[in-house]
Motif scaffolding. Sequence first.
Motif, PDB file in Angstrom:
ATOM      1  N   UNK A 226      17.101 -38.346  21.600  1.00 30.78           N
ATOM      2  CA  UNK A 226      16.559 -39.706  21.626  1.00 30.78           C
ATOM      3  C   UNK A 226      16.310 -40.163  23.071  1.00 30.78           C
ATOM      4  N   UNK A 227      17.207 -39.790  23.966  1.00 31.63           N
ATOM      5  CA  UNK A 227      17.062 -40.185  25.365  1.00 31.63           C
ATOM      6  C   UNK A 227      15.810 -39.545  25.977  1.00 31.63           C
ATOM      7  N   UNK A 228      15.552 -38.270  25.632  1.00 29.01           N
ATOM      8  CA  UNK A 228      14.320 -37.629  26.123  1.00 29.01           C
ATOM      9  C   UNK A 228      13.087 -38.323  25.534  1.00 29.01           C
ATOM     10  N   UNK A 229      13.207 -38.722  24.263  1.00 28.28           N
ATOM     11  CA  UNK A 229      12.091 -39.452  23.646  1.00 28.28           C
ATOM     12  C   UNK A 229      11.816 -40.747  24.412  1.00 28.28           C
ATOM     13  N   UNK A 230      12.867 -41.494  24.745  1.00 27.71           N
ATOM     14  CA  UNK A 230      12.686 -42.767  25.445  1.00 27.71           C
ATOM     15  C   UNK A 230      12.017 -42.527  26.799  1.00 27.71           C
ATOM     16  N   UNK A 231      12.418 -41.441  27.470  1.00 28.05           N
ATOM     17  CA  UNK A 231      11.792 -41.120  28.746  1.00 28.05           C
ATOM     18  C   UNK A 231      10.310 -40.819  28.569  1.00 28.05           C
ATOM     19  N   UNK A 232      10.013 -40.056  27.544  1.00 24.58           N
ATOM     20  CA  UNK A 232       8.635 -39.646  27.262  1.00 24.58           C
ATOM     21  C   UNK A 232       7.770 -40.875  26.960  1.00 24.58           C
ATOM     22  N   UNK A 233       8.354 -41.797  26.171  1.00 21.57           N
ATOM     23  CA  UNK A 233       7.610 -43.021  25.840  1.00 21.57           C
ATOM     24  C   UNK A 233       7.357 -43.835  27.123  1.00 21.57           C
ATOM     25  N   UNK A 234       8.383 -43.970  27.966  1.00 21.19           N
ATOM     26  CA  UNK A 234       8.253 -44.747  29.202  1.00 21.19           C
ATOM     27  C   UNK A 234       7.196 -44.112  30.115  1.00 21.19           C
ATOM     28  N   UNK A 235       7.171 -42.785  30.157  1.00 17.73           N
ATOM     29  CA  UNK A 235       6.172 -42.106  30.995  1.00 17.73           C
ATOM     30  C   UNK A 235       4.761 -42.430  30.506  1.00 17.73           C
ATOM     31  N   UNK A 236       4.588 -42.367  29.176  1.00 15.58           N
ATOM     32  CA  UNK A 236       3.262 -42.670  28.624  1.00 15.58           C
ATOM     33  C   UNK A 236       2.839 -44.095  28.938  1.00 15.58           C
ATOM     34  N   UNK A 237       3.776 -45.029  28.778  1.00 15.04           N
ATOM     35  CA  UNK A 237       3.449 -46.436  29.027  1.00 15.04           C
ATOM     36  C   UNK A 237       3.054 -46.610  30.493  1.00 15.04           C
ATOM     37  N   UNK A 238       3.755 -45.911  31.350  1.00 14.68           N
ATOM     38  CA  UNK A 238       3.494 -46.025  32.773  1.00 14.68           C
ATOM     39  C   UNK A 238       2.163 -45.363  33.154  1.00 14.68           C
ATOM     40  N   UNK A 239       1.817 -44.328  32.397  1.00 11.10           N
ATOM     41  CA  UNK A 239       0.578 -43.603  32.704  1.00 11.10           C
ATOM     42  C   UNK A 239      -0.680 -44.320  32.238  1.00 11.10           C
ATOM     43  N   UNK A 240      -0.511 -45.263  31.292  1.00  7.79           N
ATOM     44  CA  UNK A 240      -1.702 -45.892  30.703  1.00  7.79           C
ATOM     45  C   UNK A 240      -2.688 -46.415  31.748  1.00  7.79           C
ATOM     46  N   UNK A 241      -2.240 -47.286  32.700  1.00  7.02           N
ATOM     47  CA  UNK A 241      -3.207 -47.794  33.678  1.00  7.02           C
ATOM     48  C   UNK A 241      -3.831 -46.691  34.532  1.00  7.02           C
ATOM     49  N   UNK A 242      -3.054 -45.629  34.804  1.00  9.56           N
ATOM     50  CA  UNK A 242      -3.609 -44.530  35.603  1.00  9.56           C
ATOM     51  C   UNK A 242      -4.685 -43.815  34.781  1.00  9.56           C
ATOM     52  N   UNK A 243      -4.405 -43.610  33.491  1.00  9.27           N
ATOM     53  CA  UNK A 243      -5.388 -42.988  32.591  1.00  9.27           C
ATOM     54  C   UNK A 243      -6.656 -43.842  32.542  1.00  9.27           C
ATOM     55  N   UNK A 244      -6.447 -45.171  32.398  1.00  5.83           N
ATOM     56  CA  UNK A 244      -7.601 -46.073  32.280  1.00  5.83           C
ATOM     57  C   UNK A 244      -8.470 -46.021  33.535  1.00  5.83           C
ATOM     58  N   UNK A 245      -7.803 -45.880  34.706  1.00  2.57           N
ATOM     59  CA  UNK A 245      -8.592 -45.835  35.945  1.00  2.57           C
ATOM     60  C   UNK A 245      -9.371 -44.523  36.052  1.00  2.57           C
ATOM     61  N   UNK A 246      -8.898 -43.472  35.385  1.00  2.00           N
ATOM     62  CA  UNK A 246      -9.603 -42.176  35.426  1.00  2.00           C
ATOM     63  C   UNK A 246     -10.744 -42.141  34.416  1.00  2.00           C
ATOM     64  N   UNK A 247     -10.456 -42.703  33.219  1.00  2.00           N
ATOM     65  CA  UNK A 247     -11.459 -42.645  32.153  1.00  2.00           C
ATOM     66  C   UNK A 247     -11.158 -43.760  31.154  1.00  2.00           C
TER      67      UNK A 247
END
Length: 285
Positions: A226-247
Amino acid sequence: MGSLTDEYAVWRTAPDASRLCYQHFLWRELYKSNIHPSIKLTGKPDLRIAEFAAGHCLWAMQVAEEFPEARVDASDIDLNLCPPKPELPANLSVRKWSFFDPIPEDWREAFDLIHLRLVVQPFAGKQDPKPVIEKFVSMLKPGGYIQWDEYDYADADKGHVYSVNDPNAIPDPRVSHNASTKIWQLIMDTFQWPVEHFDKLSTYYREAGLVDVHDFRTRPPPSVFRAFYEHWYALNAQLLPVMESKSAAAGAEARKLLTQIKHDAQQNGVYSAHITKMVVGQKPA
Ligand SMILES: C[S@@+](CC[C@H](N)C(=O)[O-])C[C@H]1O[C@@H](n2cnc3c(N)ncnc32)[C@H](O)[C@@H]1O
């Protein structure tokens, strides 16, 4: 190959820094050690250990405390995540260095162990890590080891593992609740991370002359899943604006998938994490 740019700069924010620290402690808990047990360092004279792309330097700090007789070198393209000097163990030195830079003269055949973890991003643009691996090998003493830790990126479908509260209701989450797998693929494609190369690290080790090469793969067990899942979710949330700036299109798709991941967890009890791997090899003595 070659990169003087520091694309990681956009990630080096407070949420990213705390996520990286949290992730370090998860890996430490998962393997119950910072150094894979197959690596034998006891009794080595003038023990020297290096960590490249060290980020917050937690791995290097803990290893320096664990081996007070060793000289430990930590380096990164940017040292802003590293603790202030007075907080560092006396046997740990920190230096700014990119692994696309020339090898410092005092690092040739210098180390008994070189460690790297989670460095697919610096190779974005599908760069081939082979020349860098050869550089690392030339920095090892005879008999020295490389330990390179990554998630199992190659095949998102295989590398991704799911855990469900009710396996009867959701017998095959990989098929029915795979937003997590899809977002992973989207990230790899958008950033052009060289996942195919990273799947071949052990082959590249052998080609660079290392022996006793092993890919040690571990699925996070229930205690940390579950802890790895929470990390993975946080990474995705954090990546969203970076993804949006790329495409814009990839960003919109990622936002949809992230909503689905949350829904899958909260409504259906479906969680996901990745297989971790430590790739270990040794320079012939
Ligand atoms: C995902 S973080 C991993 C940090 C640390 N190894 C860990 O496991 O927490 C990636 C690190 O690579 C560093 N980095 C990016 N490009 C680099 C380069 N060319 N040479 C060395 N380090 C680099 C970043 O500054 C960042 O600290």
